[in-house]
Design an enzyme around this catalytic site. Structure first.
Site, PDB file in Angstrom:
ATOM      1  CB  CYS A  29      48.782  40.598  33.526  1.00 53.98           C
ATOM      2  SG  CYS A  29      50.481  41.118  33.919  1.00 53.98           S
ATOM      3  CG  HIS A  32      50.210  36.193  33.149  1.00 53.26           C
ATOM      4  ND1 HIS A  32      49.678  36.787  32.030  1.00 53.26           N
ATOM      5  CD2 HIS A  32      51.204  37.002  33.571  1.00 53.26           C
ATOM      6  CE1 HIS A  32      50.327  37.911  31.773  1.00 53.26           C
ATOM      7  NE2 HIS A  32      51.256  38.069  32.697  1.00 53.26           N
ATOM      8  CD  GLU A  55      47.625  34.222  30.686  1.00 50.73           C
ATOM      9  OE1 GLU A  55      48.375  35.151  30.349  1.00 50.73           O
ATOM     10  OE2 GLU A  55      46.834  34.314  31.646  1.00 50.73           O
TER      11      GLU A  55
END
Length: 229
Positions: free
Chosen positions: A100, A209, A211
């Site tokens: 990001c 992202h 994650e």
């Protein structure tokens, strides 16, 4: 929320490196540190969250996360000598992954709300406001990855990743000298095309992202761990 379709082998043991790689998530005061830690642990990494420079240099892989404003993240990165750590790792061919705003600060500069700030300068280019009717660009989106991508290997074209941003890189400006391998640039579209990921030797980054991208993000992180030699 149901995670969009991705490669079914996201966490398959056969896809993981035979040796457990040690990854440092760089703590410079920005980013979803614990989310990144958990996502990397899910795919088999030994993860350490720290601002310690020696640990960052010696790890098999370094992850540079980032959320918020470009200028604040760039200042935070400088506060822990992150630019120098990244440069030293890349000089030795040691992998780095930006996420990001951690991707954005790898470019030369960012312009947000009239404020210009210098980035790490690993790639030429400017992070600026996307030209889209709806901002932020928040939610699941597909990407267009080159056939030779390592990060997106084994994934379908309809695989979706989770984005949260209003600013991005709208033009890829790095010129590749003859006989050198060009960077592998992946694009996404929200109002206009923007850079969604870059793979350039040991330096990789994603605007989205991983994650927060469920199985899709796990597949990408598994692929990245595979390059940690």
């Amino acid at each position: 929320m149901t995670t969009p379709t991705t490669a079914s082998a996201a966490t398959s043991p056969s896809r993981r490196p035979s040796r457990t790689p040690h990854v440092v998530v760089l703590d410079y005061g920005s980013g979803n540190l614990r989310s990144a830690e958990r996502a990397l642990q899910r795919v088999g990494a030994d993860v350490e969250v720290t601002a310690d420079g020696r640990a960052a240099l010696e790890a098999d892989g370094l992850v540079v996360p980032g959320v918020g404003a470009f200028a604040a993240c760039a200042a935070g990165l400088r506060s822990v000598h992150g630019e120098r750590l990244i440069e030293q790792r890349l000089a030795g061919g040691r992998p780095v992954l930006g996420i990001c705003v951690g991707m954005q600060v790898l470019f030369e500069r960012g312009v947000e709300f009239g404020e210009e700030a210098a980035g790490a300068g690993q790639w030429p280019g400017t992070v600026e406001k996307l030209q889209a009717d709806v901002l932020p660009h928040m939610g699941w989106n597909t990407v267009s990855a080159p056939a030779d991508s390592v990060l997106f290997a084994g994934m379908d074209a309809d695989t979706r990743f989770y984005f949260v941003h209003s600013f991005g890189v709208r033009r890829w400006e790095q010129q590749t000298p003859e006989h050198f391998r060009p960077a592998c640039v992946t694009w996404a579209h929200h109002g206009e095309d923007f850079v969604a990921a870059v793979e350039n030797g040991p330096l990789s980054a994603t605007q989205f992202h991983p994650e927060k991208s469920g199985d899709a993000g796990a597949a990408l992180l598994t692929n990245w761990l595979g390059v940690l030699r």
